[in-house]
Design an enzyme around this catalytic site. Structure first.
Site, PDB file in Angstrom:
ATOM      1  N   ASP A 236       0.844  -1.186   0.000  1.00 42.26           N
ATOM      2  CA  ASP A 236       0.000   0.000   0.000  1.00 42.26           C
ATOM      3  C   ASP A 236       0.887   1.247   0.000  1.00 42.26           C
ATOM      4  OD1 ASP A 236      -2.269  -1.566   0.101  1.00 42.26           O
ATOM      5  OD2 ASP A 236      -2.412  -1.473   2.288  1.00 42.26           O
ATOM      6  N   TYR A 302       5.090  -9.038   8.026  1.00 40.84           N
ATOM      7  CA  TYR A 302       4.616  -7.666   8.261  1.00 40.84           C
ATOM      8  C   TYR A 302       4.802  -7.288   9.724  1.00 40.84           C
ATOM      9  CZ  TYR A 302       1.982  -8.402   3.927  1.00 40.84           C
ATOM     10  OH  TYR A 302       1.613  -8.685   2.630  1.00 40.84           O
ATOM     11  N   TYR A 372      -4.779 -10.145   2.523  1.00 40.00           N
ATOM     12  CA  TYR A 372      -5.026  -8.720   2.813  1.00 40.00           C
ATOM     13  C   TYR A 372      -4.923  -8.533   4.324  1.00 40.00           C
ATOM     14  CZ  TYR A 372      -6.699  -8.192  -1.980  1.00 40.00           C
ATOM     15  OH  TYR A 372      -6.797  -8.159  -3.347  1.00 40.00           O
TER      16      TYR A 372
END
Ligand SMILES: [Zn+2]
Ligand SMILES: [Zn+2]
Length: 411
Positions: A236, A302, A372
């Protein structure tokens, strides 16, 4: 040593050569009647040997060859045209092709039938090869079908050579440190790139991108007309890309120069990249690397900052449940306008709390490709199930998200 050719051995070949000898062919076209037999001879050499072996006295030809209309007499001229078409372009490997009047090609096949040869070589393939030999001799470049820098197409009816310059590919990895930077050039939503008041005439939604920062100096170094940026997925805009960075291939279109000093060019992108992008592991690449990068589906790690008042024990309990279950993710609401709406199954393969404070906590996650993460944390209005929010029973909000690692094969 030239290998035996059929006119030495086969009465049908002798007969075919005898019949062809009266057809007003140039030496190239005559030799090609038996062109796919034996090797080690050029077609004119084959023609001479054939004539000698058969005791043929060839009458001097009047006017151009009845088949190729003189195309093979003008090979040097075609080589000149090819070289001129690529003037100012750097090339080391090339492929030759040619476009012929279909009538000539049809006449050639009819001739093979008439004289009764089964060893005929087509004018087109012989012309391409002979043009290639001349270009190799004049430039030292290497001809062949394998990864050419340029492709020459001799258009015989039109009398010119078209050149196609193939892209230069460079691969590397980028780290992105800026939470306002998109990966690729992002055309203005209103004017779609032509420039309007809303985008200040730039045609862009964001002033720059990883793509533009990386491509800039390479466009200059190669004199390329444009570029394409192929990332192994994308983060993103507001996510940082850390660790060893994300693999990419930069494709430079219609380059004039192909020999680039990668390190020097990398240094030239540093001012624009400062504190926003780091480019590492730059290497020459090829077309196949684009597919490799596009088709890879590596796991990713992440770091996620989460806002929400949940006791640490409850978060840990929810993570244990989450790791044991598949996640059903419907295409997120935020991208549903540009991607088809479907449900896919993904897994979080590792998760742990690395920091916990009042009303917030930080997680490190490792997930399958295509998960996601924001939606998995927040639930996306029930479109992701189970989500971390549904498991702890409290609304959660992602405060920040960083990609820590892309676990691709080059790990
Ligand atoms: Zn000819
Ligand atoms: Zn605009």
């Amino acid at each position: 040593m030239a290998s035996p050719v059929p006119f030495d051995l086969d009465p049908r070949a002798r007969e075919a050569a005898r019949r062809a000898s009266s057809r007003g062919l140039c030496d190239e076209c005559f030799g090609r009647i038996l062109g796919r037999a034996g090797h080690g001879l050029t077609n004119p050499e084959r023609a001479a040997r054939c004539a000698a072996a058969l005791g043929l006295v060839t009458a001097p030809r009047e006017g151009p060859c009845s088949l190729c209309l003189g195309a093979f007499d003008r090979l040097d001229l075609w080589a000149d045209r090819a070289l001129r078409s690529a003037e100012g372009i750097e090339w080391h490997r090339f492929t030759c092709g040619s476009r012929w009047d279909p009538e000539i090609l049809a006449r050639e096949e009819a001739l093979w039938t008439e004289v009764g040869t089964e060893w005929g070589e087509s004018a087109r393939s012989a012309f391409n090869r002979e043009l290639g030999k001349r270009l190799e001799a004049r430039t030292g470049a290497a001809g062949g079908p394998d990864r050419p820098d340029v492709v020459f197409l001799a258009d015989l009816p039109v009398g010119r050579v078209e050149v196609t310059i193939l892209p230069v590919y460079i691969r590397g990895r980028y780290r992105k440190l800026d939470r306002t930077l998109p990966q690729t050039r992002w055309p203005c939503r209103r004017c779609r790139g032509s420039g309007c008041d809303w985008c200040g005439g730039t045609g862009k939604t964001y002033p720059t991108s990883v793509e533009e920062i990386v491509a800039g100096p390479f466009l200059k170094a190669t004199g390329a007309a444009g570029s394409r940026f192929h990332g192994m997925g994308r983060e993103d805009i507001d996510a940082r890309m850390l660790g060893r960075g994300r693999p990419f291939v930069l494709e430079l279109l219609h380059p004039c120069r192909r020999t680039i000093d990668l390190e020097r060019t990398r240094e030239e992108l540093l001012p624009a990249a400062r504190e926003r992008v780091e480019v590492i592991d730059l290497r020459p690449a090829e077309a196949a690397d684009v597919l490799r990068v596009k088709e890879a589906s590596p796991e990713k790690s992440y770091r996620v900052g989460v806002l929400g008042s949940v006791p640490l024990a409850k978060v840990n309990e929810a993570l244990n449940v989450a790791l044991s279950r598949a996640i059903a993710q419907r295409t997120p609401a935020r991208v549903a306008h540009r991607r088809s709406d479907r449900v896919r199954t993904r897994r979080v393969v590792a998760a742990r709390v690395v920091e916990a404070g009042e009303g917030r906590f930080t997680l490190d996650l490792r997930t399958e490709a295509g998960t996601y993460v924001k939606e998995w944390v927040e639930g996306d209005g029930g479109r992701t199930e189970p989500s971390l929010a549904s498991l702890v029973g409290v609304p959660l909000k992602v405060e920040f998200l960083d990609v820590l690692e892309i676990h691709d094969a080059e790990a």
